[in-house]
Design a protein around this motif. Structure first.
Motif, PDB file in Angstrom:
ATOM      1  N   LYS A   8       1.177   5.475  -1.277  1.00  0.00           N
ATOM      2  CA  LYS A   8       0.504   6.636  -1.816  1.00  0.00           C
ATOM      3  C   LYS A   8       0.990   6.883  -3.241  1.00  0.00           C
ATOM      4  O   LYS A   8       2.187   6.890  -3.513  1.00  0.00           O
ATOM      5  CB  LYS A   8       0.794   7.860  -0.934  1.00  0.00           C
ATOM      6  N   GLY A   9       0.057   7.029  -4.144  1.00  0.00           N
ATOM      7  CA  GLY A   9       0.428   7.259  -5.536  1.00  0.00           C
ATOM      8  C   GLY A   9       0.824   6.004  -6.288  1.00  0.00           C
ATOM      9  O   GLY A   9       1.398   6.085  -7.374  1.00  0.00           O
TER      10      GLY A   9
ATOM     11  N   ARG B 236       0.855  -1.186   0.000  1.00  0.00           N
ATOM     12  CA  ARG B 236       0.000   0.000   0.000  1.00  0.00           C
ATOM     13  C   ARG B 236       0.896   1.243   0.000  1.00  0.00           C
ATOM     14  O   ARG B 236       1.539   1.548   0.997  1.00  0.00           O
ATOM     15  CB  ARG B 236      -0.904   0.036   1.239  1.00  0.00           C
TER      16      ARG B 236
END
Length: 472
Positions: A163-164, A161
């Motif tokens: 971000k982005g 997981r």
């Protein structure tokens, strides 16, 4: 009759056997013979490939001898490993074996593409374009399938997981498409470094694409990579001008695509949602409080209650496979049937960890096909059942999918076990399913929990019913 005519006839027969075998696999009654038929098709196709040696020029025969020797060694190793592992693998490990075999097919297609591209053998135009496309898809399928295998086998317990992450993966895919287009535009006349970067990035993309996907979606992922492998093999069959590879690849690709769409529909989600939504990341946050409490009951008492029922419906899940309880379960079913209890099995399309997992599991135990029903065929009967027993299933029987709009699984078709007069849930503990969502069924007034290993629970139920009949 010359070699070319024999090869063409053999490929035609092999293609017919592939298609006919796949047709027979559509029913559990004929699936076993379908696999055998398709297997003979593969034997014929492989044998026919050796006939190409008859038309080789004399000066090329020393190299030909080396190639035949390598091919025979590869076949012996592959057959030996497949035979040993196929005999040894447990039913619980079957999903990861399927994932591994999918990966090997994709890897083989990628290897063919690599040989064609690095050796500048692919014909300029459509042939070169399909070689690039087959190499890309095959590499993604190989890497992604290996990650799926690692996740299912417990060797990879992390879900990526970042971000982005979707932006990163999107950029990677664009780069791969750009390199592939450059190779085709340059008629294949590119440096080894460019081709090496293309295959390396394709493998990396397969890893990055699969790592964020959670266990709840692995059945769909396996099916999707099966489709990828088929398409890659079909494309490389065109590059090699091999009809058997083309037909087999397209059949597998189309069947895998259809199955992927059907499974996504069974989860009320699109394929893009499966691949890019980070499903399960938030668990059951926002689902709201669940009223009621879990009510444990003794396995023997549950078994006796089913002995006096008129109709019992069984909903199996992955926990049944983990406990290897299918044989004891069928022994219990036969006891109930001997006492005039109407017993049926209800199979959710995504129960277990691969398509058809529960059907194969029950078939292994000898459960008759005529008492095994798909979800859409039996869902209306739960309200008529005296007892529904859930063995190792979780998300596929959660009423929140029907009633709770704040639940992450809202809208997913489920088995209507909660509509039975009495529900027993056989479970090791109070853990959640793949999706990380709390199951509202466990807290219902008509539900009792039977805690313990499924095999031991079934033994206790069998003993309880037999004790009513004086042990006979």
């Amino acid at each position: 009759m010359n070699a070319a005519l024999i090869i063409d006839a053999s490929y035609f027969l092999a293609a017919f056997l592939f298609i006919y075998g796949l047709k027979r696999m559509s029913s559990p009654v004929t699936a076993r013979s379908g696999i055998v038929v398709a297997g003979w098709g593969m034997v014929i196709a492989v044998a026919a490939s050796f006939l190409y040696t008859l038309d080789v020029e004399p000066e090329a025969r020393p190299l030909l001898t080396t190639n035949i020797t390598l091919a025979v060694i590869a076949l012996a190793l592959g057959l030996g490993w497949a035979w040993w592992s196929g005999k040894k693998v447990a039913m619980t490990a079957m999903p990861q074996m399927v994932a591994l075999y999918n990966g090997m097919g994709g890897g083989a297609a990628a290897a063919i593409a690599a040989i064609e591209l690095f050796g500048h053998k692919a014909h300029v135009g459509v042939g070169l374009g399909l070689a690039v496309l087959g190499g890309l898809i095959g590499s993604i399928s190989l890497a992604g399938s290996l990650i799926a295998w690692g996740k299912l086998d417990g060797r990879i317990d992390k879900t990526l997981r970042l971000k982005g992450l979707q932006a990163i993966n999107g950029t990677l895919l664009l780069v791969l498409v750009a390199i592939g287009a450059f190779v085709v535009y340059s008629h294949g006349a590119v440096s080894v470094g460019v081709l090496a970067a293309f295959f390396a990035l394709a493998l990396f993309y397969g890893v990055m694409m699969t790592m964020p996907i959670g266990g709840a979606d692995m059945p769909v992922v396996i099916s999707l990579y099966n489709a990828f492998t088929g398409l890659a093999v079909g494309f490389e069959g065109y590059v090699l001008n091999n009809p058997a590879l083309m037909i087999a690849g397209m059949v597998v690709g189309s069947a895998g695509t259809l199955l992927t769409l059907l499974m996504a529909k069974a989860m009320n989600r699109s394929v893009s949602n499966v691949l890019f939504s980070n499903f399960g990341a938030a668990g059951d946050e926002g689902q709201g409080e669940i009223s009621g409490s879990m009510k444990p009951v003794d396995a023997g008492d549950a078994g006796i209650n089913m002995r006096y029922a008129s109709k019992v419906i069984i909903a199996p899940g992955y926990g049944l496979a983990v406990a290897q309880a299918q044989h004891k379960l069928y022994e219990f079913v036969k006891l109930l049937q001997a006492n005039d209890v109407d017993v049926k099995f209800a199979i959710h399309p995504v129960a277990g960890r691969m398509p058809g997992h529960m059907n194969v599991l029950l078939a292994e135990a000898g459960v008759p096909y005529d008492i095994i029903y798909d979800m859409e065929d039996i869902n209306g009967e739960f309200k008529e059942a005296d007892v529904a027993i859930v063995i190792g299933a979780n998300d596929t029987v959660n009423p929140a999918a029907r009633t709770n709009k704040s639940s992450p699984i809202y809208g997913m078709p489920i088995l209507n076990v909660d509509q039975a007069k009495q529900v027993y849930v056989v479970k090791r503990g109070q853990g959640k399913g793949y999706s990380g969502v709390e199951n509202e069924l466990f807290f219902r007034d008509n539900t009792n929990m039977v805690y313990g290993d499924a095999q031991k629970v079934m033994v206790a139920m069998i003993q309880a019913v037999k004790s009513l009949e004086g042990g006979h």
